[in-house]
Design a protein around this motif. Structure first.
Motif, short mmCIF file in Angstrom:
data_model
loop_
_atom_site.label_atom_id
_atom_site.label_comp_id
_atom_site.label_asym_id
_atom_site.label_seq_id
_atom_site.Cartn_x
_atom_site.Cartn_y
_atom_site.Cartn_z
N VAL A 1 -40.88 4.88 -64.50
CA VAL A 1 -41.01 5.16 -65.92
C VAL A 1 -42.39 4.70 -66.34
CG1 VAL A 1 -40.08 4.75 -68.22
CG2 VAL A 1 -38.53 4.83 -66.24
N VAL A 2 -43.20 5.65 -66.81
CA VAL A 2 -44.57 5.33 -67.19
C VAL A 2 -44.88 5.90 -68.57
CG1 VAL A 2 -45.37 5.22 -64.80
CG2 VAL A 2 -45.56 7.34 -66.04
N GLU A 3 -45.81 5.26 -69.23
CA GLU A 3 -46.30 5.76 -70.50
C GLU A 3 -47.56 6.58 -70.23
OE1 GLU A 3 -46.67 2.73 -73.46
OE2 GLU A 3 -44.49 2.48 -73.57
N VAL A 4 -47.57 7.80 -70.78
CA VAL A 4 -48.68 8.72 -70.53
C VAL A 4 -49.31 9.07 -71.88
CG1 VAL A 4 -49.37 10.93 -69.53
CG2 VAL A 4 -47.47 9.64 -68.51
N LYS A 5 -50.61 9.01 -71.91
CA LYS A 5 -51.37 9.29 -73.12
C LYS A 5 -51.32 10.78 -73.46
CE LYS A 5 -56.05 8.84 -74.92
NZ LYS A 5 -57.42 8.41 -74.60
N PRO A 6 -51.03 11.11 -74.70
CA PRO A 6 -51.07 12.52 -75.12
C PRO A 6 -52.44 13.13 -74.81
CG PRO A 6 -49.98 11.22 -76.80
CD PRO A 6 -50.57 10.25 -75.80
N GLY A 7 -52.42 14.39 -74.39
CA GLY A 7 -53.64 15.08 -74.01
C GLY A 7 -53.81 15.17 -72.50
N LEU A 8 -53.20 14.22 -71.78
CA LEU A 8 -53.20 14.31 -70.32
C LEU A 8 -52.09 15.28 -69.91
CD1 LEU A 8 -53.56 10.55 -69.29
CD2 LEU A 8 -55.35 12.30 -69.35
N THR A 9 -52.05 15.60 -68.63
CA THR A 9 -50.94 16.40 -68.12
C THR A 9 -49.91 15.47 -67.48
OG1 THR A 9 -51.93 16.75 -65.95
CG2 THR A 9 -52.42 18.41 -67.67
N VAL A 10 -48.73 15.99 -67.25
CA VAL A 10 -47.70 15.21 -66.57
C VAL A 10 -48.18 14.83 -65.17
CG1 VAL A 10 -45.32 15.25 -65.72
CG2 VAL A 10 -45.86 16.23 -67.96
N MET A 11 -48.95 15.71 -64.53
CA MET A 11 -49.53 15.42 -63.22
C MET A 11 -50.52 14.26 -63.30
SD MET A 11 -52.59 15.84 -61.31
CE MET A 11 -53.49 17.12 -62.11
N LEU B 1 -35.12 28.15 -62.82
CA LEU B 1 -35.09 27.64 -64.19
C LEU B 1 -35.81 26.31 -64.38
CD1 LEU B 1 -31.38 28.46 -65.11
CD2 LEU B 1 -33.43 29.75 -65.74
N ARG B 2 -35.69 25.41 -63.41
CA ARG B 2 -36.15 24.03 -63.61
C ARG B 2 -37.49 23.70 -62.99
NH1 ARG B 2 -32.40 20.73 -60.98
NH2 ARG B 2 -33.55 19.00 -61.90
N SER B 3 -38.00 24.53 -62.08
CA SER B 3 -39.26 24.22 -61.41
C SER B 3 -40.45 24.40 -62.34
CB SER B 3 -39.46 25.12 -60.19
OG SER B 3 -38.63 24.70 -59.13
N ARG B 4 -41.34 23.40 -62.29
CA ARG B 4 -42.59 23.45 -63.04
C ARG B 4 -43.69 22.80 -62.22
NH1 ARG B 4 -42.57 24.74 -68.60
NH2 ARG B 4 -44.80 24.94 -68.14
N LEU B 5 -44.92 23.18 -62.52
CA LEU B 5 -46.09 22.51 -61.97
C LEU B 5 -46.55 21.51 -63.03
CD1 LEU B 5 -48.06 25.45 -60.34
CD2 LEU B 5 -46.42 23.89 -59.27
N THR B 6 -46.60 20.24 -62.65
CA THR B 6 -46.91 19.21 -63.64
C THR B 6 -48.33 19.31 -64.18
OG1 THR B 6 -47.40 17.64 -61.86
CG2 THR B 6 -45.18 17.59 -62.80
N CYS B 7 -49.21 19.99 -63.46
CA CYS B 7 -50.58 20.17 -63.97
C CYS B 7 -50.62 21.11 -65.16
CB CYS B 7 -51.51 20.67 -62.86
SG CYS B 7 -51.21 22.36 -62.30
N GLN B 8 -49.54 21.83 -65.39
CA GLN B 8 -49.50 22.81 -66.47
C GLN B 8 -48.72 22.33 -67.69
OE1 GLN B 8 -51.39 25.84 -66.21
NE2 GLN B 8 -52.14 24.35 -64.71
N ILE B 9 -48.27 21.09 -67.66
CA ILE B 9 -47.52 20.56 -68.80
C ILE B 9 -48.37 19.50 -69.48
CG2 ILE B 9 -45.41 19.42 -69.55
CD1 ILE B 9 -44.10 20.37 -66.93
N LYS B 10 -48.90 19.83 -70.67
CA LYS B 10 -49.69 18.89 -71.46
C LYS B 10 -48.75 17.90 -72.15
CE LYS B 10 -54.18 19.94 -71.75
NZ LYS B 10 -55.11 19.14 -71.02
N VAL B 11 -49.10 16.65 -72.07
CA VAL B 11 -48.29 15.61 -72.69
C VAL B 11 -48.58 15.55 -74.19
CG1 VAL B 11 -47.83 13.13 -72.76
CG2 VAL B 11 -48.19 14.27 -70.56
N THR B 12 -47.50 15.52 -74.96
CA THR B 12 -47.56 15.30 -76.41
C THR B 12 -46.51 14.24 -76.73
OG1 THR B 12 -45.86 16.93 -76.94
CG2 THR B 12 -48.15 17.74 -76.82
#
Length: 107
Positions: A15-25, A81-92
């Motif tokens: 479990v990590v905190e990720v800054k908005p604007g980064l990607t999940v990757m 349905l569930r597969s994603r590339l984490t480089c394509q998910i922007k964190v908000t």
């Protein structure tokens, strides 16, 4: 910050905190989460940051674009349905609580 849970194939949770604007990757990479290799560095040119998004989050994420769909064809055991590339998910902030599970391996 958005709290994201990354679950390894063996069930180990990070479990990590990720800054908005980064990607999940980038959140995984910057926090030393194993299982997301990101060989292309986030250019959507490989599938080594593939994850399965928790079912209750699928509808909350932006839709996959055509390039991500194409790259998922190369992923290890993609789920339609569930597969994603984490480089394509922007964190908000709206992604606070997101849960993703890594596949057994990346290819």
């Amino acid at each position: 910050m958005a709290k994201i849970t990354y679950i390894e194939h063996d069930g180990t949770e990070h479990v990590v905190e990720v800054k908005p604007g980064l990607t999940v990757m980038e959140g995984a990479r910057d926090n030393g989460v194993p299982g997301i290799e990101a060989d292309c560095g986030g250019a959507c040119a490989c599938s080594t940051c593939h994850v399965y998004v928790s079912a209750d989050w699928v509808e909350k994420l932006p839709e996959r674009d055509e390039m991500e769909e194409d790259m998922l064809d190369f992923a290890y055991e993609p789920d339609p349905l569930r597969s994603r590339l984490t480089c394509q998910i922007k964190v908000t902030e709206a992604l606070d609580g997101l849960v993703v599970t890594m596949p057994e391996r990346q290819i």
